[in-house]
Enzyme design. Sequence first.
Site, PDB file in Angstrom:
ATOM      1  CE  LYS A 119      -0.286  -0.234   5.050  1.00 53.82           C
ATOM      2  NZ  LYS A 119      -1.130  -0.633   6.185  1.00 53.82           N
TER       3      LYS A 119
ATOM      4  CE1 TYR B  24      15.362  30.191   6.729  1.00 54.24           C
ATOM      5  CE2 TYR B  24      15.347  27.845   6.194  1.00 54.24           C
ATOM      6  CZ  TYR B  24      15.237  29.180   5.805  1.00 54.24           C
ATOM      7  OH  TYR B  24      15.019  29.471   4.487  1.00 54.24           O
TER       8      TYR B  24
HETATM    9  C1  LIG Z   1      -0.443  -1.782   6.753  1.00 58.78           C
HETATM   10  C2  LIG Z   1      -1.084  -3.014   7.233  1.00 58.78           C
HETATM   11  C3  LIG Z   1      -0.327  -4.174   7.428  1.00 58.78           C
HETATM   12  C4  LIG Z   1       1.175  -4.198   7.344  1.00 58.78           C
HETATM   13  O1  LIG Z   1       1.673  -3.644   8.528  1.00 58.78           O
HETATM   14  P1  LIG Z   1       3.249  -3.583   8.838  1.00 58.78           P
HETATM   15  O2  LIG Z   1       3.317  -3.049  10.216  1.00 58.78           O
HETATM   16  O3  LIG Z   1       3.819  -2.631   7.852  1.00 58.78           O
HETATM   17  O4  LIG Z   1       3.753  -4.957   8.680  1.00 58.78           O
HETATM   18  C5  LIG Z   1      -1.007  -5.327   7.769  1.00 58.78           C
HETATM   19  N1  LIG Z   1      -2.352  -5.339   7.931  1.00 58.78           N
HETATM   20  C6  LIG Z   1      -3.099  -4.227   7.772  1.00 58.78           C
HETATM   21  C7  LIG Z   1      -4.568  -4.289   7.984  1.00 58.78           C
HETATM   22  C8  LIG Z   1      -2.495  -3.025   7.431  1.00 58.78           C
HETATM   23  O5  LIG Z   1      -3.242  -1.934   7.295  1.00 58.78           O
END
Ligand SMILES: *Cc1c(COP(=O)(O)O)cnc(C)c1O
Length: 360
Positions: free
Chosen positions: A35, A255
């Site tokens: 994702k 800054y």
């Molecule tokens: C993003 C996500 C994962 C993966 O999580 P990680 O901590 O990156 O391994 C697994 N399950 C769901 C539902 C997620 O949203």
Amino acid sequence: MARAATATIDLAAFRENYRLAKSLAPTQQAVAIIKADAYGHGAVKMAFALEPDADAFGVACIEEALELREAGINKPILLLEGFFTKDELPIISENNFWCAVHSVEQIDSIAQAHLSKPMTVWLKMDSGMHRLGIMPNDYHEAYERLNNLEQVADIVLMSHFANADSLNCPITKKQINCFDEFSQTLKAPVSIANSAALLGHDNTRRNFQRPGIMLYGATPFSNPHPLADKLKPVMTLTSEIIAIREVPAGEGVGYSHRHICNQPTLVGTVAMGYADGYPRHAVDGTPIIVNGQRTAIIGRVSMDMLTVDLTQIEGVAVGSKVELWGNELAAAEVASYCDTIPYTLFTGITRRVHKKYINE
Ligand SMILES: *Cc1c(COP(=O)(O)O)cnc(C)c1O
């Protein structure tokens, strides 16, 4: 000639990390979570790198899934947040997307949908994270309803952990017990493990694992861990020193002069700033590698540049290579100086940073 800011992405390391994830439950399936543009690494590229190995891919939403299908990815793709509007349902069934279902309203929508073929549903239970999912007491009924719908093919039982990165934590044990209690009579495959659960809680290894961050080589834990420490960094973020100056004691750098030199200091300017995705929250002392040697950021990170202490660095010159995180410096360590986690570092990389893929 070009600005040097580059994210080098090692596809062999990515495949190796997937194999490690898979090896923890070798007879079961591992859904590679890609994702958010594969956590900032480029979803299409990463999916193709893993297409021969991966059992399935996981994304947040249908737009991300369609990008993969249109590019030619044929493996099943899980929509972790399910669908947002009813008009997604025919597209989900046509494309063989697996769809999380987390609410009664979504079940109502599926019951009313006209689908050319039944869809695979991942029925999510809220076992204690309290973000998405059917409440435990309603889970059985939700399952039975879906199971009786002609629009539904297979059902996978799913949940997600709030605190799996903390080992020996009672919250995770409580969630596992809750999930098992309210799903035990249902005859369907189970998926509950993200990276932290898969690596750190062996009783979460069920039919489908959902590794995300570990595939990109970052540990989900804040302490050393025998399995997580085997992961290989995938993204190495580099740039160059573009200017060097000697700053006398008592002078400030950058800054608001956040850093005041308490001795004569050789200050290097690096072509990397928060508009590239490097966190502005980085404190003085945040580690950075210059010319293969470890030093620290001094002064505030600005939009296009940041400043580092070169006083002790040997052989440094304009053009010297800088590593912000990657092979020589773990993103998780950098994150710990920036009040964040490696997830936000990776997903924050902007399109101004050139992406270079190696070991295809
Ligand atoms: C993003 C996500 C994962 C993966 O999580 P990680 O901590 O990156 O391994 C697994 N399950 C769901 C539902 C997620 O949203």
